[in-house]
Design a protein around this motif. Sequence first.
Motif, PDB file in Angstrom:
ATOM      1  N   LEU A  64       5.981  -0.176  -6.702  1.00  0.00           N
ATOM      2  CA  LEU A  64       5.734   0.916  -7.635  1.00  0.00           C
ATOM      3  C   LEU A  64       6.985   1.245  -8.450  1.00  0.00           C
ATOM      4  O   LEU A  64       7.030   2.238  -9.170  1.00  0.00           O
ATOM      5  N   GLY A  65       8.014   0.412  -8.301  1.00  0.00           N
ATOM      6  CA  GLY A  65       9.226   0.575  -9.099  1.00  0.00           C
ATOM      7  C   GLY A  65      10.138   1.678  -8.604  1.00  0.00           C
ATOM      8  O   GLY A  65      10.917   2.228  -9.371  1.00  0.00           O
ATOM      9  N   ILE A  66      10.023   1.985  -7.314  1.00  0.00           N
ATOM     10  CA  ILE A  66      10.808   3.092  -6.780  1.00  0.00           C
ATOM     11  C   ILE A  66      11.851   2.578  -5.791  1.00  0.00           C
ATOM     12  O   ILE A  66      11.519   1.791  -4.898  1.00  0.00           O
ATOM     13  N   ALA A  67      13.086   2.989  -5.992  1.00  0.00           N
ATOM     14  CA  ALA A  67      14.156   2.663  -5.050  1.00  0.00           C
ATOM     15  C   ALA A  67      14.656   3.996  -4.502  1.00  0.00           C
ATOM     16  O   ALA A  67      15.452   4.673  -5.151  1.00  0.00           O
ATOM     17  N   ASP A  68      14.135   4.399  -3.365  1.00  0.00           N
ATOM     18  CA  ASP A  68      14.417   5.742  -2.855  1.00  0.00           C
ATOM     19  C   ASP A  68      14.279   5.722  -1.329  1.00  0.00           C
ATOM     20  O   ASP A  68      13.177   5.808  -0.781  1.00  0.00           O
ATOM     21  N   ASP A  69      15.403   5.556  -0.641  1.00  0.00           N
ATOM     22  CA  ASP A  69      15.387   5.436   0.823  1.00  0.00           C
ATOM     23  C   ASP A  69      14.813   6.677   1.496  1.00  0.00           C
ATOM     24  O   ASP A  69      14.091   6.585   2.482  1.00  0.00           O
ATOM     25  N   ALA A  70      15.142   7.851   0.938  1.00  0.00           N
ATOM     26  CA  ALA A  70      14.662   9.092   1.545  1.00  0.00           C
ATOM     27  C   ALA A  70      13.132   9.170   1.450  1.00  0.00           C
ATOM     28  O   ALA A  70      12.463   9.587   2.400  1.00  0.00           O
ATOM     29  N   ALA A  71      12.588   8.743   0.314  1.00  0.00           N
ATOM     30  CA  ALA A  71      11.130   8.761   0.144  1.00  0.00           C
ATOM     31  C   ALA A  71      10.471   7.789   1.114  1.00  0.00           C
ATOM     32  O   ALA A  71       9.460   8.107   1.741  1.00  0.00           O
ATOM     33  N   ALA A  72      11.060   6.603   1.247  1.00  0.00           N
ATOM     34  CA  ALA A  72      10.504   5.601   2.166  1.00  0.00           C
ATOM     35  C   ALA A  72      10.517   6.136   3.594  1.00  0.00           C
ATOM     36  O   ALA A  72       9.535   6.001   4.329  1.00  0.00           O
ATOM     37  N   ALA A  73      11.618   6.773   3.969  1.00  0.00           N
ATOM     38  CA  ALA A  73      11.724   7.326   5.324  1.00  0.00           C
ATOM     39  C   ALA A  73      10.677   8.413   5.534  1.00  0.00           C
ATOM     40  O   ALA A  73      10.075   8.506   6.615  1.00  0.00           O
ATOM     41  N   PHE A  74      10.425   9.200   4.499  1.00  0.00           N
ATOM     42  CA  PHE A  74       9.426  10.262   4.633  1.00  0.00           C
ATOM     43  C   PHE A  74       8.026   9.665   4.832  1.00  0.00           C
ATOM     44  O   PHE A  74       7.285  10.077   5.723  1.00  0.00           O
ATOM     45  N   VAL A  75       7.663   8.673   4.014  1.00  0.00           N
ATOM     46  CA  VAL A  75       6.331   8.049   4.114  1.00  0.00           C
ATOM     47  C   VAL A  75       6.152   7.415   5.492  1.00  0.00           C
ATOM     48  O   VAL A  75       5.102   7.519   6.120  1.00  0.00           O
ATOM     49  N   ARG A  76       7.224   6.785   5.978  1.00  0.00           N
ATOM     50  CA  ARG A  76       7.167   6.128   7.282  1.00  0.00           C
ATOM     51  C   ARG A  76       7.012   7.148   8.403  1.00  0.00           C
ATOM     52  O   ARG A  76       6.280   6.933   9.365  1.00  0.00           O
ATOM     53  N   GLY A  77       7.685   8.280   8.273  1.00  0.00           N
ATOM     54  CA  GLY A  77       7.740   9.233   9.373  1.00  0.00           C
ATOM     55  C   GLY A  77       6.654  10.297   9.372  1.00  0.00           C
ATOM     56  O   GLY A  77       6.423  10.951  10.382  1.00  0.00           O
ATOM     57  N   ASN A  78       5.984  10.484   8.244  1.00  0.00           N
ATOM     58  CA  ASN A  78       4.972  11.540   8.161  1.00  0.00           C
ATOM     59  C   ASN A  78       3.589  10.957   8.464  1.00  0.00           C
ATOM     60  O   ASN A  78       3.146  10.009   7.795  1.00  0.00           O
ATOM     61  N   ALA A  79       2.900  11.535   9.445  1.00  0.00           N
ATOM     62  CA  ALA A  79       1.626  10.955   9.915  1.00  0.00           C
ATOM     63  C   ALA A  79       0.576  10.892   8.806  1.00  0.00           C
ATOM     64  O   ALA A  79      -0.091   9.867   8.628  1.00  0.00           O
ATOM     65  N   ALA A  80       0.435  11.978   8.037  1.00  0.00           N
ATOM     66  CA  ALA A  80      -0.600  12.015   6.996  1.00  0.00           C
ATOM     67  C   ALA A  80      -0.314  10.988   5.910  1.00  0.00           C
ATOM     68  O   ALA A  80      -1.210  10.264   5.458  1.00  0.00           O
ATOM     69  N   ALA A  81       0.954  10.912   5.486  1.00  0.00           N
ATOM     70  CA  ALA A  81       1.334   9.962   4.432  1.00  0.00           C
ATOM     71  C   ALA A  81       1.175   8.534   4.929  1.00  0.00           C
ATOM     72  O   ALA A  81       0.633   7.674   4.225  1.00  0.00           O
ATOM     73  N   ARG A  82       1.615   8.305   6.162  1.00  0.00           N
ATOM     74  CA  ARG A  82       1.559   6.959   6.730  1.00  0.00           C
ATOM     75  C   ARG A  82       0.117   6.477   6.827  1.00  0.00           C
ATOM     76  O   ARG A  82      -0.212   5.375   6.402  1.00  0.00           O
ATOM     77  N   SER A  83      -0.773   7.320   7.375  1.00  0.00           N
ATOM     78  CA  SER A  83      -2.146   6.848   7.599  1.00  0.00           C
ATOM     79  C   SER A  83      -2.910   6.705   6.275  1.00  0.00           C
ATOM     80  O   SER A  83      -3.812   5.898   6.167  1.00  0.00           O
ATOM     81  N   ALA A  84      -2.507   7.472   5.258  1.00  0.00           N
ATOM     82  CA  ALA A  84      -3.189   7.335   3.968  1.00  0.00           C
ATOM     83  C   ALA A  84      -2.709   6.112   3.202  1.00  0.00           C
ATOM     84  O   ALA A  84      -3.479   5.485   2.481  1.00  0.00           O
ATOM     85  N   LEU A  85      -1.437   5.768   3.366  1.00  0.00           N
ATOM     86  CA  LEU A  85      -0.850   4.764   2.483  1.00  0.00           C
ATOM     87  C   LEU A  85      -0.583   3.417   3.139  1.00  0.00           C
ATOM     88  O   LEU A  85      -0.597   2.389   2.471  1.00  0.00           O
ATOM     89  N   LEU A  86      -0.346   3.406   4.447  1.00  0.00           N
ATOM     90  CA  LEU A  86       0.149   2.170   5.050  1.00  0.00           C
ATOM     91  C   LEU A  86      -0.873   1.398   5.882  1.00  0.00           C
ATOM     92  O   LEU A  86      -0.707   0.233   6.116  1.00  0.00           O
ATOM     93  N   SER A  87      -1.918   2.050   6.332  1.00  0.00           N
ATOM     94  CA  SER A  87      -2.802   1.315   7.252  1.00  0.00           C
ATOM     95  C   SER A  87      -4.038   0.759   6.565  1.00  0.00           C
ATOM     96  O   SER A  87      -4.800   0.022   7.160  1.00  0.00           O
ATOM     97  N   ARG A  88      -4.281   1.143   5.311  1.00  0.00           N
ATOM     98  CA  ARG A  88      -5.537   0.781   4.653  1.00  0.00           C
ATOM     99  C   ARG A  88      -5.302   0.007   3.363  1.00  0.00           C
ATOM    100  O   ARG A  88      -4.863   0.589   2.374  1.00  0.00           O
ATOM    101  N   PRO A  89      -5.596  -1.280   3.361  1.00  0.00           N
ATOM    102  CA  PRO A  89      -5.416  -2.043   2.129  1.00  0.00           C
ATOM    103  C   PRO A  89      -6.469  -1.677   1.073  1.00  0.00           C
ATOM    104  O   PRO A  89      -7.559  -1.215   1.414  1.00  0.00           O
ATOM    105  N   GLY A  90      -6.120  -1.862  -0.180  1.00  0.00           N
ATOM    106  CA  GLY A  90      -7.086  -1.723  -1.269  1.00  0.00           C
ATOM    107  C   GLY A  90      -7.183  -0.337  -1.875  1.00  0.00           C
ATOM    108  O   GLY A  90      -8.053  -0.101  -2.698  1.00  0.00           O
ATOM    109  N   ARG A  91      -6.305   0.588  -1.474  1.00  0.00           N
ATOM    110  CA  ARG A  91      -6.352   1.913  -2.082  1.00  0.00           C
ATOM    111  C   ARG A  91      -5.427   1.956  -3.304  1.00  0.00           C
ATOM    112  O   ARG A  91      -4.341   1.376  -3.275  1.00  0.00           O
ATOM    113  N   THR A  92      -5.886   2.657  -4.326  1.00  0.00           N
ATOM    114  CA  THR A  92      -5.062   2.763  -5.526  1.00  0.00           C
ATOM    115  C   THR A  92      -4.064   3.901  -5.361  1.00  0.00           C
ATOM    116  O   THR A  92      -4.448   5.025  -5.038  1.00  0.00           O
TER     117      THR A  92
END
Length: 448
Positions: free
Chosen positions: A101-129
């Motif tokens: 997505l053109g983003i270089a942001d370690d803090a944002a990546a750490a947040f997505v990885r560590g937050n349950a809601a963000a992680r389950s919405a974005l990382l476990s399900r392929p094909g979402r826009t």
Amino acid sequence: MINGILAAEEKLASCVAKAVRTYPRQITAAIASLLLFAGGGAFAVASLPDASDLPVMQVLEAVTPHPIDDQTEALESFNYTLFRSDQTRASDTAEALLRRLGIADDAAAAFVRGNAAARSALLSRPGRTVTAEASQDSRLERLSARFIPDGEGGLQRVTVERVGPAFTVKTESETLTTSSRLASGIIRSSFFAATDAANIPDAVASQLADIFSGDVDFRSLQKGDRFAVVYESFDAEGQVLRTGRVLAAEFESGGKTHQAMWFQEAGQKGSYYRPSGESLRKAFLTSPVQYSRISSGFAMRMHPIMNDWRQHKGIDFAAASGTAVRSVGDGVVEFAGRQSGYGNIVIINHRNNQSTAYAHLSRIDVREGQSVNQGQFIGAVGATGWATGPHLHFEFRVNGEFRDPTTIAQQDGGTPISANARLAFARAAKSVKSELAAASTVLQASAN
Ligand SMILES: [Zn+2]
């Protein structure tokens, strides 16, 4: 050729004109779609979305360079944002997704990885826009994804947003736009080839087979048989997220035309009716295995396997392991578990001391005491117990005695339209006829 096209368009226009008188608002949009996509396929009858609902687009523009000082000044005074969208992938890590997505942001990546809601919405399900907004230094400002959890229920939007030095996440429910889609097809080789050619989803094709199971033999369709259908579609931002119920349909087979429409009276279960008012609902479905791309291949050759049901106590339906099995009628689960020869078996009690049994299942999806509706999935085809290969063993019992399962679908299960609802039904039936006429013009346009 030109004459042919003009004639087809005239025919089309007159059919649509008829529909317009009954359904002015929806059909105006339909005509626009029809003229644009007269090549065939399904099209939507939907009202135009709000400007605020429109998707954010990434716009790239050539810029005449200004002197560097001017640019810097402009950037400082005009803090611009970059938008980019992409699809989630099965292999995504937080870093990989953000990088695409053109983003270089370690803090944002750490947040997505560590937050349950963000992680389950974005990382476990392929094909979402996913749409990201980045600042000019490629840091994340906002990231959002829209989806229907597990293909059911309402639309959700999960948004990760920068607030000062930290991030927040919020989950919001959104309403899906419901629209009606019209489509039609003509059988040239198989039913599914025809529905594919018309861009009709499999879920809609299977419903058609159920609705007309008493009128049309889907295992011996003829070349030239045709159908038209109006079905619900749930969309967000112009994207189809899920298809719903068939609202009206027409099937022409062997020189006979059958029509069906969905109608629901207040406080009652809806069901299908002929436009004349006759209920098409039966107490039991013809088949415990949904007519599908998978089962239809078997069906052509050997479906169901006709053993002598008296010796065998039931009939066998050939289907691939894992094919969904459904309850043929409303009822309550009497037994769900293992019985020696039957393997995994579900027994369902229906009214009038009738029961049905579904054996050799690879998976059971219901529990004892649970109420089930006609058509509800209860498990999957397997080969547990004494079975040489995957198939569904199906039994029908009345007062505990085995009966011929092929007679099951003959009982009526519908309720007639009540006196109070007759007027509403008549009005609905009239619109259905216009809709089906409009739906079949999609075919006429492409067939000419
Ligand atoms: Zn059997």
